[in-house]
Design a protein around this motif. Structure first.
Motif, PDB file in Angstrom:
ATOM      1  N   PRO A   7       3.598   6.900  11.772  1.00  0.00           N
ATOM      2  CA  PRO A   7       2.686   6.213  10.761  1.00  0.00           C
ATOM      3  C   PRO A   7       1.694   6.771  10.493  1.00  0.00           C
ATOM      4  CG  PRO A   7       1.951   5.577  12.897  1.00  0.00           C
ATOM      5  CD  PRO A   7       3.033   6.560  13.658  1.00  0.00           C
ATOM      6  N   ARG A   8       0.935   7.682  10.773  1.00  0.00           N
ATOM      7  CA  ARG A   8      -0.023   8.921  10.379  1.00  0.00           C
ATOM      8  C   ARG A   8       0.478   9.484   9.111  1.00  0.00           C
ATOM      9  NH1 ARG A   8      -1.886   9.482  16.048  1.00  0.00           N
ATOM     10  NH2 ARG A   8      -4.046   8.779  16.256  1.00  0.00           N
ATOM     11  N   ALA A   9       1.641  10.255   9.294  1.00  0.00           N
ATOM     12  CA  ALA A   9       2.715  10.954   8.564  1.00  0.00           C
ATOM     13  C   ALA A   9       2.964   9.845   6.803  1.00  0.00           C
ATOM     14  CB  ALA A   9       3.975  11.462   9.319  1.00  0.00           C
ATOM     15  N   SER A  10       3.607   8.365   7.600  1.00  0.00           N
ATOM     16  CA  SER A  10       3.870   8.063   6.865  1.00  0.00           C
ATOM     17  C   SER A  10       3.137   7.483   5.249  1.00  0.00           C
ATOM     18  CB  SER A  10       4.655   6.616   7.305  1.00  0.00           C
ATOM     19  OG  SER A  10       5.860   7.247   7.279  1.00  0.00           O
ATOM     20  N   PHE A  11       1.579   7.543   6.382  1.00  0.00           N
ATOM     21  CA  PHE A  11       0.287   6.533   5.503  1.00  0.00           C
ATOM     22  C   PHE A  11      -0.124   7.989   4.695  1.00  0.00           C
ATOM     23  CE2 PHE A  11      -4.176   6.949   5.392  1.00  0.00           C
ATOM     24  CZ  PHE A  11      -4.342   5.147   4.399  1.00  0.00           C
ATOM     25  N   ALA A  12       0.335   8.842   4.787  1.00  0.00           N
ATOM     26  CA  ALA A  12      -0.260  10.394   4.119  1.00  0.00           C
ATOM     27  C   ALA A  12       0.626   9.674   2.849  1.00  0.00           C
ATOM     28  CB  ALA A  12      -0.049  11.410   4.765  1.00  0.00           C
ATOM     29  N   ASP A  13       1.704   9.961   2.845  1.00  0.00           N
ATOM     30  CA  ASP A  13       2.956   9.673   1.923  1.00  0.00           C
ATOM     31  C   ASP A  13       1.862   8.989   0.509  1.00  0.00           C
ATOM     32  OD1 ASP A  13       4.668   9.809   0.281  1.00  0.00           O
ATOM     33  OD2 ASP A  13       6.951   9.946   1.920  1.00  0.00           O
ATOM     34  N   ILE A  46      -2.196   1.281  14.653  1.00  0.00           N
ATOM     35  CA  ILE A  46      -2.439   2.505  14.142  1.00  0.00           C
ATOM     36  C   ILE A  46      -2.836   2.455  12.183  1.00  0.00           C
ATOM     37  CG2 ILE A  46      -1.603   4.991  13.446  1.00  0.00           C
ATOM     38  CD1 ILE A  46      -0.399   4.850  16.706  1.00  0.00           C
ATOM     39  N   LEU A  47      -1.340   2.651  11.894  1.00  0.00           N
ATOM     40  CA  LEU A  47      -1.611   1.443  10.303  1.00  0.00           C
ATOM     41  C   LEU A  47      -2.146   0.928  10.200  1.00  0.00           C
ATOM     42  CD1 LEU A  47       2.080   1.489   8.902  1.00  0.00           C
ATOM     43  CD2 LEU A  47       0.495   3.118   8.732  1.00  0.00           C
ATOM     44  N   SER A  75      -4.624  -3.447   5.676  1.00  0.00           N
ATOM     45  CA  SER A  75      -5.277  -3.435   6.977  1.00  0.00           C
ATOM     46  C   SER A  75      -5.007  -4.791   7.064  1.00  0.00           C
ATOM     47  CB  SER A  75      -6.516  -3.052   7.387  1.00  0.00           C
ATOM     48  OG  SER A  75      -7.030  -2.866   8.699  1.00  0.00           O
ATOM     49  N   LEU A  76      -5.327  -5.937   7.131  1.00  0.00           N
ATOM     50  CA  LEU A  76      -5.203  -7.020   8.386  1.00  0.00           C
ATOM     51  C   LEU A  76      -4.030  -7.618   7.440  1.00  0.00           C
ATOM     52  CD1 LEU A  76      -7.867  -9.327   6.286  1.00  0.00           C
ATOM     53  CD2 LEU A  76      -7.743  -8.576   8.706  1.00  0.00           C
ATOM     54  N   ASN A  77      -2.980  -6.778   6.632  1.00  0.00           N
ATOM     55  CA  ASN A  77      -1.237  -7.605   7.188  1.00  0.00           C
ATOM     56  C   ASN A  77      -1.020  -7.105   7.809  1.00  0.00           C
ATOM     57  OD1 ASN A  77       1.049  -8.269   6.662  1.00  0.00           O
ATOM     58  ND2 ASN A  77       1.252  -7.596   4.155  1.00  0.00           N
ATOM     59  N   CYS A  78      -1.343  -5.669   8.016  1.00  0.00           N
ATOM     60  CA  CYS A  78      -0.745  -4.899   9.054  1.00  0.00           C
ATOM     61  C   CYS A  78      -1.246  -5.307  10.739  1.00  0.00           C
ATOM     62  CB  CYS A  78      -1.369  -2.882   9.095  1.00  0.00           C
ATOM     63  SG  CYS A  78      -0.438  -2.071   8.523  1.00  0.00           S
ATOM     64  N   LEU A  79      -2.632  -5.619  10.711  1.00  0.00           N
ATOM     65  CA  LEU A  79      -2.644  -6.355  12.023  1.00  0.00           C
ATOM     66  C   LEU A  79      -2.002  -7.498  12.053  1.00  0.00           C
ATOM     67  CD1 LEU A  79      -4.522  -6.482  14.307  1.00  0.00           C
ATOM     68  CD2 LEU A  79      -6.786  -7.436  13.446  1.00  0.00           C
ATOM     69  N   ASP A  80      -1.638  -8.388  11.332  1.00  0.00           N
ATOM     70  CA  ASP A  80      -1.145  -9.481  11.374  1.00  0.00           C
ATOM     71  C   ASP A  80       0.352  -9.048  11.493  1.00  0.00           C
ATOM     72  OD1 ASP A  80      -0.042 -12.755  10.911  1.00  0.00           O
ATOM     73  OD2 ASP A  80       1.314 -12.066   9.330  1.00  0.00           O
ATOM     74  N   HIS A  81       0.812  -8.017  11.291  1.00  0.00           N
ATOM     75  CA  HIS A  81       2.311  -7.554  11.985  1.00  0.00           C
ATOM     76  C   HIS A  81       2.283  -6.977  12.824  1.00  0.00           C
ATOM     77  CE1 HIS A  81       3.930  -8.055   7.632  1.00  0.00           C
ATOM     78  NE2 HIS A  81       4.968  -7.723   8.472  1.00  0.00           N
ATOM     79  N   ALA A  82       1.346  -7.330  13.638  1.00  0.00           N
ATOM     80  CA  ALA A  82       1.500  -6.261  15.286  1.00  0.00           C
ATOM     81  C   ALA A  82       0.961  -7.892  16.226  1.00  0.00           C
ATOM     82  CB  ALA A  82      -0.233  -5.265  15.198  1.00  0.00           C
ATOM     83  N   LEU A  83       0.690  -7.815  15.680  1.00  0.00           N
ATOM     84  CA  LEU A  83       0.162  -9.025  16.373  1.00  0.00           C
ATOM     85  C   LEU A  83       1.381 -10.529  16.578  1.00  0.00           C
ATOM     86  CD1 LEU A  83      -3.679 -10.579  15.006  1.00  0.00           C
ATOM     87  CD2 LEU A  83      -2.603  -9.634  18.065  1.00  0.00           C
ATOM     88  N   THR A  84       2.430 -10.474  15.455  1.00  0.00           N
ATOM     89  CA  THR A  84       3.725 -10.633  15.633  1.00  0.00           C
ATOM     90  C   THR A  84       4.585 -10.604  16.624  1.00  0.00           C
ATOM     91  OG1 THR A  84       3.560 -11.018  12.968  1.00  0.00           O
ATOM     92  CG2 THR A  84       6.076 -11.451  14.224  1.00  0.00           C
ATOM     93  N   GLN A  85       4.147  -8.805  16.263  1.00  0.00           N
ATOM     94  CA  GLN A  85       5.245  -8.215  17.316  1.00  0.00           C
ATOM     95  C   GLN A  85       4.957  -8.538  19.269  1.00  0.00           C
ATOM     96  OE1 GLN A  85       7.989  -5.768  16.389  1.00  0.00           O
ATOM     97  NE2 GLN A  85       8.162  -6.804  15.361  1.00  0.00           N
ATOM     98  N   ALA A  86       2.780  -8.832  18.941  1.00  0.00           N
ATOM     99  CA  ALA A  86       2.970  -8.960  20.229  1.00  0.00           C
ATOM    100  C   ALA A  86       3.468 -10.463  20.925  1.00  0.00           C
ATOM    101  CB  ALA A  86       1.231  -9.183  20.171  1.00  0.00           C
ATOM    102  N   SER A  87       3.474 -11.713  19.792  1.00  0.00           N
ATOM    103  CA  SER A  87       3.675 -12.628  20.581  1.00  0.00           C
ATOM    104  C   SER A  87       5.202 -12.823  21.406  1.00  0.00           C
ATOM    105  CB  SER A  87       3.709 -13.329  19.108  1.00  0.00           C
ATOM    106  OG  SER A  87       4.231 -13.436  17.805  1.00  0.00           O
ATOM    107  N   VAL A  88       5.604 -11.563  20.614  1.00  0.00           N
ATOM    108  CA  VAL A  88       7.154 -11.887  21.192  1.00  0.00           C
ATOM    109  C   VAL A  88       7.580 -11.986  22.760  1.00  0.00           C
ATOM    110  CG1 VAL A  88       9.618 -11.099  20.957  1.00  0.00           C
ATOM    111  CG2 VAL A  88       8.471 -11.489  19.101  1.00  0.00           C
ATOM    112  N   TYR A  89       6.620 -11.349  22.854  1.00  0.00           N
ATOM    113  CA  TYR A  89       6.191 -10.379  24.619  1.00  0.00           C
ATOM    114  C   TYR A  89       5.107 -11.524  25.321  1.00  0.00           C
ATOM    115  CZ  TYR A  89       9.839  -7.866  23.061  1.00  0.00           C
ATOM    116  OH  TYR A  89      10.952  -6.929  21.870  1.00  0.00           O
ATOM    117  N   ALA A  90       4.179 -12.322  24.473  1.00  0.00           N
ATOM    118  CA  ALA A  90       3.371 -11.979  25.248  1.00  0.00           C
ATOM    119  C   ALA A  90       3.686 -13.945  25.620  1.00  0.00           C
ATOM    120  CB  ALA A  90       2.037 -12.628  24.258  1.00  0.00           C
TER     121      ALA A  90
END
Length: 114
Positions: A7-13, A46-47, A75-90
């Motif tokens: 993600p760091r390398a992709s963000f730099a691009d 990370i994003l 940034s908020l969009n990435c955090l929302d995507h992270a929480l979406t991934q977490a909700s599948v397993y939480a």
């Protein structure tokens, strides 16, 4: 470790950043299938930190420039995507849903500034 550097390398691009807020980390670069599970969760976090790590603690969004507002929204969009991934397993989906609603509210306030 490589999933943390990707993600760091992709963000730099800049081209990847212009194409998508997620900078292409949501799909496998080999087979183009969508990623699910803990790996994309970590990548989205990370994003989120790369775009704007202070977006949740900022008291006031009025008066920020368009560039900062766009980074904050991404940034908020990435955090929302992270929480979406977490909700599948939480097991605490109510808490995650509440956090996602708060993020959507913040995104709405930021969108007014753009």
């Amino acid at each position: 470790k490589c999933f943390q550097e990707f993600p760091r390398a992709s963000f730099a691009d800049e081209i990847k950043r212009e194409i998508s807020v997620l900078c292409g980390v949501d799909k496998c670069s080999n087979c183009s299938q969508g990623r699910i599970g803990i790996v994309p969760f970590e990548m989205y976090l990370i994003l989120w930190k790369l775009y704007d790590p202070d977006c949740l603690t900022r008291k006031n969004v009025q008066g920020i420039d368009n560039k900062r507002a766009n980074f904050m929204r991404s940034s908020l969009n990435c955090l929302d995507h992270a929480l979406t991934q977490a909700s599948v397993y939480a097991g605490h989906n109510d808490l995650i849903t509440c956090c996602r609603l708060r993020i959507l509210y913040l995104m709405k306030n930021v969108r007014k500034q753009i």
